[in-house]
Design an enzyme around this catalytic site. Structure first.
Site, PDB file in Angstrom:
ATOM      1  N   ASN B 178       0.873   0.579 -76.971  1.00  0.00           N
ATOM      2  CA  ASN B 178       1.794   1.273 -76.094  1.00  0.00           C
ATOM      3  C   ASN B 178       1.575   2.772 -76.322  1.00  0.00           C
ATOM      4  O   ASN B 178       2.090   3.346 -77.268  1.00  0.00           O
ATOM      5  CB  ASN B 178       3.225   0.868 -76.439  1.00  0.00           C
ATOM      6  CG  ASN B 178       4.239   1.522 -75.528  1.00  0.00           C
ATOM      7  OD1 ASN B 178       3.921   2.452 -74.793  1.00  0.00           O
ATOM      8  ND2 ASN B 178       5.461   1.036 -75.569  1.00  0.00           N
ATOM      9  N   ASP B 201       1.770   2.994 -63.274  1.00  0.00           N
ATOM     10  CA  ASP B 201       2.912   2.286 -62.689  1.00  0.00           C
ATOM     11  C   ASP B 201       3.857   3.313 -62.069  1.00  0.00           C
ATOM     12  O   ASP B 201       4.292   4.239 -62.741  1.00  0.00           O
ATOM     13  CB  ASP B 201       3.613   1.522 -63.828  1.00  0.00           C
ATOM     14  CG  ASP B 201       4.472   0.390 -63.304  1.00  0.00           C
ATOM     15  OD1 ASP B 201       4.898   0.478 -62.139  1.00  0.00           O
ATOM     16  OD2 ASP B 201       4.709  -0.554 -64.062  1.00  0.00           O
TER      17      ASP B 201
END
Lengths: 435, 302
Positions: B178, B201
């Site tokens: 991440n 995103d």
């Protein structure tokens, strides 16, 4: 998809009945002592030898939930308190009058006053650090200056020279950020990351010698280590594993399977005295730091009665006294409240006064009895809520357990069993398509 | 983050659905082409063989249909994969064995340890890495991707490429992480010279804006791992996100827009839209792309 987030907010709401540890802060010249327990601020003026009730003439809201962070300014003129009720109150310490109440969007986990007393910074539960300028009299809104991405900030301190702000988080990180001249525009330049802790970082403390203003940084964390950092470069200089030290002691009598963490550190500015509080440990560990050799060394353990596990430590630069407090807020049972329904805390003081003025080395720490504390009964009555706090052993055992649980809930990542995760995965939509 | 391929977008981007069949057709073509020159059953790549059931199509290169992953992954959730404690904790020699010649005393090798210089954050299926690799054969690049299936695909793809093109593609690799949380755990200060954020995103809802991979606060961390003069490339096909990324970079004191001329001569810029799977799909659908290319500059504070 949002499960992580939902769970987080749920546990956040549940925090209101989670115990917050009692906190202690001492004025830089030791002219007053403050204890925060629950939503209550208990102030004792040592100079005037009297209890003080902080006031808010401006009519701002009082703290209504657990106070999570308190701090004096470097010059001692200001004091700041903040917590789960999402307000930050800034107090003038001469009159103990609130001069500003700042609203936060989220619960506050750490708070600090810049070295020049011009700004107050506070960190919220989303890992964002906000700043308020104290220059103008008008109420100005807090603006965000930096962020740890979605990680609770556990501790925030300004470097001794005021050039940097250090923030520690639950994700094992310590971030050193340049504190800019115009701080309201944000602190974007990261000086370093101090990486090395293998669990959450719970507390920070700076040490520096008089001749070099740069200094070093100390940190303690869930991996039960105290680490020494060159915060300018971010390099780890020394690691002091307390497990070894504590493990050798019979007195500590640590239960098995009990995960221990460093809960608080305070240090004299020259580093010659570092006091460390450890979860489930009835006493204080003393270390010292050699600023030239850049090492830490274990000095000794000051043990206390079995039920006394300090939740917060405070030390002034003259380092004659180490103040410790134990207590917790929001205990559901009536355990911790006396007849007046006041939250109970216990204050213990370790004195480092030199017994023999000719021998500067004989700084043997001595645990003061209740009769010996400065301010005497009046101070104990104000800060502890009752005089014979020592007798309430059961209450303190409950407090210790509550504080431990709440710290674990907040800091330790939720671990799901492999089966549970597999079950979740199996029910995912994309898996369904395949089968 | 060119990894939306083949998956239906939530909300307003249902226009993506037609991409599904296109992508799959194209993949099969690719697989056939490689199948001709490669032995069918490779012991090095059991994935392709076993999962495809020994079909005639199996090649060394992995096929996306076996690496299905959701289009979204929650960057806010607690991670359950191992995270390095600090950059020196990362074993890059296993990622780039060609550049780290074998185990042995460290001083035996000449010069300093090679360092990763490019990071593709949210690398998706790795199209950009594959495109960049031959352009900068001596530069180590890493892709960072949160979805484990997609990371597995990129790993296998790179393995396959290395096996079929000896001597090439040794400078690219991928990690599952991440990067919004752990960028400083992988890179030292000023280590990177290029960072890529391609087709991230979009997170349309305002309450989810803090999940966007570009924000003023996260740019602090990107600026930290980038050298002065390093370049950050962002591109998206969502106008709203394009404006968001541009305004974040514009606001940030440590980034400065790269001039038009320089953008036009930069060979990397063409790859942003042509090399990535997502970029190709946008081009097929005749979509627009919005680029923001900024340079890391020194602090003006002193």
């Amino acid at each position: 998809m949002d499960e992580g987030l939902i769970e987080e907010s749920e546990s956040g709401n549940a925090c209101t009945d989670e115990a917050a540890p009692a906190l202690i802060a001492v004025h830089p010249t030791e002219s007053s002592v403050v204890i925060a327990v629950g939503s209550e601020l208990r102030v004792f003026d040592l100079k005037g030898d009297s209890a003080v009730s902080p006031l808010d003439d401006l009519g701002g809201p009082h703290h209504s939930a657990s106070i999570r962070a308190i701090s004096f300014s470097l010059d001692g003129e200001l004091f700041v308190s903040a917590g789960d009720d999402k307000i930050i109150k800034i107090w003038k310490t001469d009159s103990w009058n609130c001069i500003r109440t700042v609203q936060s969007e989220k619960k506050v986990s750490a708070v600090s006053i810049s070295q020049d007393s011009q700004y107050v910074t506070f960190a919220d539960k989303f890992g964002v650090v906000w700043i308020v300028s104290l220059k103008e009299d008008r109420d100005t809104k807090a603006v965000p200056i930096l962020g740890h991405y979605c990680s609770i900030i556990t501790s925030m301190k300004f470097s001794p020279d005021g050039r940097f702000i250090a923030t520690a988080d639950r994700d094992y990180k310590i971030r050193i950020t340049v504190f800019p001249r115009n701080a309201l525009k944000g602190a974007h330049e990261i000086q370093s990351f101090c990486l090395g802790h293998t669990d959450f970082v719970s507390c920070l403390a700076f040490v520096c010698s008089q001749d070099q203003s740069k200094g070093l940084l100390l940190s303690g964390g869930g991996d039960l280590t105290v680490r020494l950092w060159d915060y300018i470069s971010g390099s780890l200089l020394f690691t002091c594993a307390l497990a070894d030290e504590a493990g050798n002691l019979e007195a500590s009598e640590i239960e098995e399977n009990d995960k221990r963490a460093v809960t608080d550190i305070c240090a004299s500015s020259d580093g010659s005295l570092i006091a460390v509080a450890v979860q489930s440990f009835n006493g204080v560990m003393l270390l010292s730091c050699d600023l030239l050799a850049k090492t830490l060394s274990f000095v000794k353990i000051v043990s206390m009665e079995k039920s006394y596990i300090p939740t917060s430590l405070a030390l002034v630069s003259s380092k004659e006294r180490l103040w410790t407090v134990m207590g917790a807020s929001n205990l559901s049972s009536s355990d911790l409240t006396d007849n007046n329904q006041r939250l109970l805390t216990r204050v213990r003081i370790i004195s480092f006064l030199q017994k023999d003025p000719l021998d500067s080395c004989s700084r043997d720490p001595a645990l003061l009895e209740d009769g010996e504390v400065p301010g005497g009964e009046k101070l104990l009555m104000q800060l502890q809520g009752c005089l014979d706090a020592a007798a309430q052993e059961a209450a303190f055992a409950a407090a210790a357990a509550a504080v431990r649980t709440s710290l674990q809930n907040m800091m330790i990542k939720k671990q799901y069993s492999v089966e549970r995760r597999e079950l979740r995965k199996r029910n995912r939509n994309d898996k369904k398509i395949k089968s | 983050m060119d990894g939306w391929t083949g998956f239906i977008y939530c909300g307003s981007r249902s226009a993506r659905v037609p991409g599904v069949s296109n992508t799959h057709r194209q993949q099969q073509v690719v697989s056939c082409r490689f199948a001709r020159s490669i032995p069918l059953f490779s012991s090095q790549l059991p994935v392709a063989v076993t999962k495809s059931g020994g079909g005639a199509m199996s090649a060394r290169l992995p096929r996306k249909r076996f690496y299905r992953a959701r289009a979204h992954s929650n960057p806010l959730s607690d991670s359950h994969f191992p995270v390095p404690i600090c950059p020196s904790d990362v074993d890059f020699s296993s990622h780039y064995p060609h550049f780290f010649p074998g185990p042995g005393p460290a001083h035996a090798h000449d010069g300093p340890r090679p360092m990763v210089r490019f990071a593709d954050v949210g690398c998706g299926f790795g199209g950009l890495l594959v495109g960049l690799s031959p352009l900068f054969p001596d530069t180590l690049m890493i892709g960072m991707e949160l979805r484990d299936k997609v990371t597995e695909y990129v790993k296998d793809r790179i393995q396959g490429l290395r096996a079929t093109n000896p001597g090439q593609y040794n400078n690219i690799s991928v990690v599952r992480t991440n990067s919004m949380k752990y960028i400083p755990n992988y890179f030292q200060k000023a280590q990177l010279s290029k960072m890529f954020f391609l087709f991230p995103d979009p997170h349309f809802k305002e309450k989810n804006h803090r999940r966007r991979v570009i924000s003023v606060q996260l740019l602090d961390e990107y600026a930290y791992v980038m050298e002065v003069g390093g370049i950050i490339y962002t591109v998206t096909d969502v106008e709203e996100l394009g404006e968001w990324m541009k305004s974040c970079l514009e606001k940030h004191p440590l980034f400065e827009a790269v001039g038009e001329e320089e953008i036009n001569t930069d060979p990397v810029v063409k790859l942003l839209t042509s090399a990535t799977e997502e970029g190709q799909k946008v081009a097929r659908n005749g979509g627009q792309t919005f680029m923001a290319i900024y340079r890391r500059v020194a602090s003006k504070e002193d």
